[in-house]
Design a protein around this motif. Sequence first.
Motif, short mmCIF file in Angstrom:
data_model
loop_
_atom_site.label_atom_id
_atom_site.label_comp_id
_atom_site.label_asym_id
_atom_site.label_seq_id
_atom_site.Cartn_x
_atom_site.Cartn_y
_atom_site.Cartn_z
N LEU A 104 -18.21 -8.62 -14.67
CA LEU A 104 -17.69 -7.63 -13.75
C LEU A 104 -18.12 -7.94 -12.31
O LEU A 104 -17.33 -7.76 -11.37
CB LEU A 104 -18.20 -6.23 -14.15
CG LEU A 104 -17.71 -5.06 -13.30
CD1 LEU A 104 -16.20 -4.90 -13.42
CD2 LEU A 104 -18.43 -3.77 -13.71
N HIS A 105 -19.33 -8.40 -12.14
CA HIS A 105 -19.81 -8.75 -10.81
C HIS A 105 -18.95 -9.85 -10.20
O HIS A 105 -18.58 -9.78 -9.02
CB HIS A 105 -21.27 -9.19 -10.90
CG HIS A 105 -21.88 -9.56 -9.58
ND1 HIS A 105 -22.00 -8.68 -8.54
CD2 HIS A 105 -22.39 -10.75 -9.14
CE1 HIS A 105 -22.57 -9.28 -7.51
NE2 HIS A 105 -22.81 -10.54 -7.84
N TYR A 106 -18.63 -10.85 -11.00
CA TYR A 106 -17.80 -11.95 -10.49
C TYR A 106 -16.40 -11.45 -10.14
O TYR A 106 -15.82 -11.86 -9.13
CB TYR A 106 -17.72 -13.08 -11.52
CG TYR A 106 -16.98 -14.29 -11.01
CD1 TYR A 106 -17.56 -15.14 -10.07
CD2 TYR A 106 -15.70 -14.59 -11.47
CE1 TYR A 106 -16.88 -16.25 -9.60
CE2 TYR A 106 -15.02 -15.70 -11.00
CZ TYR A 106 -15.61 -16.53 -10.07
OH TYR A 106 -14.93 -17.64 -9.59
N ALA A 295 -22.69 -1.30 -6.81
CA ALA A 295 -21.42 -1.78 -6.24
C ALA A 295 -20.44 -2.15 -7.34
O ALA A 295 -19.23 -1.88 -7.23
CB ALA A 295 -21.69 -2.98 -5.33
N ASP A 296 -20.93 -2.76 -8.42
CA ASP A 296 -20.05 -3.12 -9.54
C ASP A 296 -19.48 -1.86 -10.19
O ASP A 296 -18.30 -1.82 -10.56
CB ASP A 296 -20.83 -3.93 -10.58
CG ASP A 296 -21.23 -5.31 -10.08
OD1 ASP A 296 -20.69 -5.74 -9.05
OD2 ASP A 296 -22.09 -5.95 -10.73
N ALA A 297 -20.32 -0.81 -10.35
CA ALA A 297 -19.85 0.44 -10.95
C ALA A 297 -18.79 1.10 -10.09
O ALA A 297 -17.80 1.64 -10.60
CB ALA A 297 -21.03 1.38 -11.18
N SER A 298 -18.99 1.06 -8.78
CA SER A 298 -18.00 1.62 -7.87
C SER A 298 -16.67 0.87 -7.97
O SER A 298 -15.59 1.48 -7.98
CB SER A 298 -18.53 1.55 -6.43
OG SER A 298 -17.55 2.00 -5.51
N LEU A 301 -15.05 1.95 -11.28
CA LEU A 301 -14.52 3.31 -11.19
C LEU A 301 -13.22 3.34 -10.38
O LEU A 301 -12.25 4.01 -10.76
CB LEU A 301 -15.56 4.23 -10.57
CG LEU A 301 -15.16 5.70 -10.41
CD1 LEU A 301 -14.85 6.32 -11.77
CD2 LEU A 301 -16.27 6.48 -9.70
N THR A 302 -13.19 2.60 -9.28
CA THR A 302 -11.98 2.53 -8.47
C THR A 302 -10.82 1.93 -9.27
O THR A 302 -9.68 2.42 -9.20
CB THR A 302 -12.23 1.70 -7.21
OG1 THR A 302 -13.28 2.30 -6.45
CG2 THR A 302 -10.98 1.59 -6.35
N ALA A 303 -11.11 0.90 -10.03
CA ALA A 303 -10.07 0.26 -10.85
C ALA A 303 -9.53 1.23 -11.90
O ALA A 303 -8.32 1.27 -12.17
CB ALA A 303 -10.62 -0.99 -11.51
N ILE A 304 -10.42 2.02 -12.52
CA ILE A 304 -10.00 2.98 -13.53
C ILE A 304 -9.10 4.05 -12.91
O ILE A 304 -8.04 4.39 -13.46
CB ILE A 304 -11.23 3.63 -14.20
CG1 ILE A 304 -11.97 2.59 -15.04
CG2 ILE A 304 -10.81 4.81 -15.07
CD1 ILE A 304 -13.30 3.09 -15.59
N ILE A 305 -9.52 4.57 -11.76
CA ILE A 305 -8.71 5.60 -11.08
C ILE A 305 -7.35 5.05 -10.71
O ILE A 305 -6.31 5.70 -10.92
CB ILE A 305 -9.46 6.11 -9.85
CG1 ILE A 305 -10.72 6.87 -10.26
CG2 ILE A 305 -8.56 7.00 -9.01
CD1 ILE A 305 -11.61 7.27 -9.10
N ASP A 306 -7.32 3.84 -10.15
CA ASP A 306 -6.04 3.22 -9.77
C ASP A 306 -5.14 3.03 -10.98
O ASP A 306 -3.93 3.26 -10.92
CB ASP A 306 -6.29 1.88 -9.10
CG ASP A 306 -6.88 2.03 -7.70
OD1 ASP A 306 -6.85 3.15 -7.17
OD2 ASP A 306 -7.40 1.03 -7.16
N SER A 307 -5.74 2.62 -12.11
CA SER A 307 -4.95 2.39 -13.32
C SER A 307 -4.36 3.71 -13.84
O SER A 307 -3.20 3.77 -14.26
CB SER A 307 -5.80 1.74 -14.39
OG SER A 307 -5.11 1.55 -15.59
#
Length: 313
Positions: A104-106, A295-298, A301-307
């Motif tokens: 996820l970090h990458y 930062a990875d969690a943020s 979370l942004t990706a989940i909301i966008d999806s």
Amino acid sequence: MKPSQEFSEIVVSPDAIGRSPGQFPIELPLSRRELNLPVDWPVASNEFDAAKGGESDRRPAIPPIPLVEVFGLPIAKFTFEETVAAVERRIELGEPCYFITANLHYARLCRRNKELAEVNRRAAFLVADGMPLVWWSRWQGTSLPERVTGADLVWALAELAAQRRYRVFLFGGRPGVADRAAEKLCGRFPGLVICGRASPQLDRLTPDEEQQLLETLAGSGTQLLFAALGQPKGELWLARNCGRWGNAVAVQIGASLDFIAGTLRRAPRVWQRMGLEWAYRLITEPRRLLPRYAADASFLLTAIIDSVLCRRA
């Protein structure tokens, strides 16, 4: 810094790791001529390159790789065993390349650093080193078969190297870590050939020193290069220098040398199976990893909301 000081510890010797000669097999580097490695061996840019003419026509073909897009990354739909087999094919092919163990970090770094898109394009393949990538692929309905971690791959590929007599180079990590890792790996896998190791501070190397380092790598005849350089520095360095280290297959393995050497503890198996290895590392290294994981969690979370929003649209 004098080049002789920087590179005097590159080749593993029995004395360097506290063993007497003959206790486990460490070989000195061979020249490319001694290994019959062509100087003008072509560089393969990725796993889908087709062989082109002459000598390459007689080499084994590389089968197409099924891909799953995860956070914009082209992840190979490989099991752990299929990943090991893919690396073996590349070694037998004899062309320099690198592959990436992406977590996820990458994925977050790739969103920020556009240069990494070219790094990923040139890679032989990417595998999912992180349960969030596997979970996300399932959320999207294009499931990856499993997590393929660099920390586990090092052991499996070292075993393969011992069986096939592939030459292995340990590159990176803090001073002394590669020595201890070499001792552990050779103790586990009799017949393993560690043809060299180095722990350079890449940011401090002059161009001449970096060139000397690359010549040392190429001269060692390494066929499998484990690079513990950190993200994304390791991936960028491998992409920039692919082919200059000889004909090896390379992979950036992060903290794996520390796990092998015992300087860092890896999460217990039960944590790994639950996909909570990140949580264990956070507990053991909070000061270093808390900002990164936040930062990875943020990002996740942004990706989940966008999806979710895209599905409702």
